[in-house]
Design a protein around this motif. Structure first.
Motif, short mmCIF file in Angstrom:
data_model
loop_
_atom_site.label_atom_id
_atom_site.label_comp_id
_atom_site.label_asym_id
_atom_site.label_seq_id
_atom_site.Cartn_x
_atom_site.Cartn_y
_atom_site.Cartn_z
N TRP A 171 34.53 8.28 4.44
CA TRP A 171 36.10 8.38 4.41
C TRP A 171 36.47 8.82 3.37
CZ3 TRP A 171 38.12 9.51 8.68
CH2 TRP A 171 37.58 8.87 9.97
N THR B 92 35.77 12.48 3.24
CA THR B 92 36.74 13.14 4.22
C THR B 92 37.93 13.07 3.90
OG1 THR B 92 36.33 11.43 5.90
CG2 THR B 92 34.96 13.24 5.86
N HIS B 93 38.65 12.05 4.30
CA HIS B 93 40.08 11.82 4.24
C HIS B 93 40.69 11.94 2.82
CE1 HIS B 93 44.07 10.06 4.02
NE2 HIS B 93 43.65 9.09 3.48
N THR C 240 39.33 13.16 -0.09
CA THR C 240 38.99 14.26 -0.60
C THR C 240 39.93 15.39 0.02
OG1 THR C 240 36.45 13.72 -0.88
CG2 THR C 240 37.28 16.14 -1.16
N THR C 241 40.02 15.38 1.17
CA THR C 241 41.04 16.17 1.70
C THR C 241 42.46 16.45 1.46
OG1 THR C 241 39.44 16.51 3.73
CG2 THR C 241 41.73 17.39 3.88
N ILE C 242 42.91 15.11 1.44
CA ILE C 242 44.25 14.86 1.00
C ILE C 242 44.58 15.08 -0.67
CG2 ILE C 242 44.29 12.26 0.51
CD1 ILE C 242 47.05 14.03 2.65
N THR C 243 43.37 14.82 -1.21
CA THR C 243 43.76 14.89 -2.61
C THR C 243 43.55 16.70 -3.08
OG1 THR C 243 42.42 12.79 -3.10
CG2 THR C 243 42.81 14.46 -5.03
N PHE D 248 45.64 21.25 4.27
CA PHE D 248 44.66 20.11 3.81
C PHE D 248 45.67 18.74 3.78
CE2 PHE D 248 42.02 23.62 1.86
CZ PHE D 248 40.60 22.85 2.13
N THR D 249 46.67 19.06 3.61
CA THR D 249 47.67 17.87 3.65
C THR D 249 47.67 17.33 5.04
OG1 THR D 249 49.69 19.30 3.71
CG2 THR D 249 49.06 18.34 1.48
N GLY E 217 44.31 16.03 6.08
CA GLY E 217 43.90 14.86 5.34
C GLY E 217 44.66 13.72 5.94
N THR E 218 46.10 14.05 6.35
CA THR E 218 46.88 12.84 6.87
C THR E 218 46.45 12.36 8.24
OG1 THR E 218 48.89 13.74 5.73
CG2 THR E 218 49.39 12.31 7.45
#
Length: 304
Positions: A127, A130-131, A133-136, A183-184, A187-188
């Motif tokens: 996570w 995935t999560h 890294t993606t939201i960042t 990405f936001t 990621g959310t």
């Protein structure tokens, strides 16, 4: 080895080389500035890579780690922009992003050991990769789009007659916003899935969750108004500058509330810095917006 010190030194060097290139030897100095930016990026990337090897996990679980990672994303976007445009705009954005966020990161590094142990809820490499890294990445690309918004308004103020160049900046800003929204949003959604597995619910109106949702809603609103014509490119640029405020509040601001399940991200003593940033962005954003609007009106009157 102080890799991040070397990195910020090269970013600052690239910025000054770019400034000098506006006065003399534009092509040569701009190329050297781009090389300096790439070298700074190299030290920056190597520093993060070493952290990954040492900790055996993605280095994005604390505010300090998220700052240096968001910084890296912003510089990567700027390097690609400069590679495609070759006009110095990417160097300008990359050096500003790299220098400012490195300085912010150094403030958090002074708090103690930055290679700390993870809290239990974060102890999941899947996570984190995935999560988080993606939201960042979403934070980094959102700030990048906001910086292009600054450049767009500055270009109108500097030379409103160069319409072709202004159109290309607008296209870059629009594309960067769509990239950031992807990405936001993604990621959310991934964060909700992780929350469902960890806490038994997909969404709980946690401050950090609300902050991520606010970024998504703001970007969707701005894109919708731009596509439907409710705002012109100048208004869209202002909206993306204000998006920087939304990102900072979601990234840092919600940590000041002291409530919620994302307790690993809480920080203290940054209220003043956030307030200064918000005031500066409001002053600069609206100031450049009205100045640019006035410039365009004057240009139309002269043509008439």
């Amino acid at each position: 080895v102080n890799l991040f010190i070397k990195s910020i030194s090269l970013y600052i060097c690239a910025f000054f080389l770019l400034v000098v290139s506006w006065m003399t030897k534009p092509i040569l100095l701009r190329k050297i500035a781009f090389i300096a930016l790439l070298m700074g990026f190299g030290f920056h990337f190597y520093g993060i890579l070493l952290r990954i090897i040492i900790m055996q996990r993605p280095p994005i679980s604390t505010l300090y780690e998220s700052i240096i990672f968001v910084n890296l994303i912003g510089v990567i976007c700027a390097c690609f922009l400069e590679w495609s445009r070759k006009d110095g705009m990417g160097i300008f954005i990359g050096t500003i992003c790299g220098t400012v966020l490195h300085f912010v990161g150094f403030g958090y590094a002074n708090d103690g050991d930055t290679l700390g142990m993870l809290v239990a809820v974060l102890n999941s490499n899947f996570w984190l990769a995935t999560h988080v890294t993606t939201i960042t990445i979403g934070y980094g690309t959102s700030l990048f789009a906001g910086l292009i918004g600054h450049v767009y308004l500055l270009q109108i103020i500097r030379d409103p007659s160069n319409t072709q160049y202004i159109r290309t900046i607008n296209a870059n800003m629009f594309g960067a916003t769509i990239f950031a929204l992807f990405f936001t949003l993604f990621g959310t959604i991934l964060g909700g899935i992780w929350a469902d597995q960890s806490w038994g619910r997909f969404w709980g109106w946690d401050p950090k969750e609300n902050g991520a949702l606010l970024i998504v809603m703001w970007q969707i609103m701005m894109l919708h108004m731009r596509i439907t014509g409710y705002v012109k490119p100048i208004g869209f640029a202002l909206g993306m500058i204000l998006n920087n405020i939304v990102v900072i509040l979601a990234w840092f601001g919600v940590n000041l509330l002291g409530v919620g399940l994302h307790s690993y991200g809480f920080a203290t003593g940054i209220v003043r810095n956030i307030a200064i940033f918000i005031c500066l962005e409001l002053f600069i954003g609206f100031g450049m917006y009205f100045w640019a609007t006035s410039k365009k009106k004057n240009k139309k009157l002269k043509n008439y």
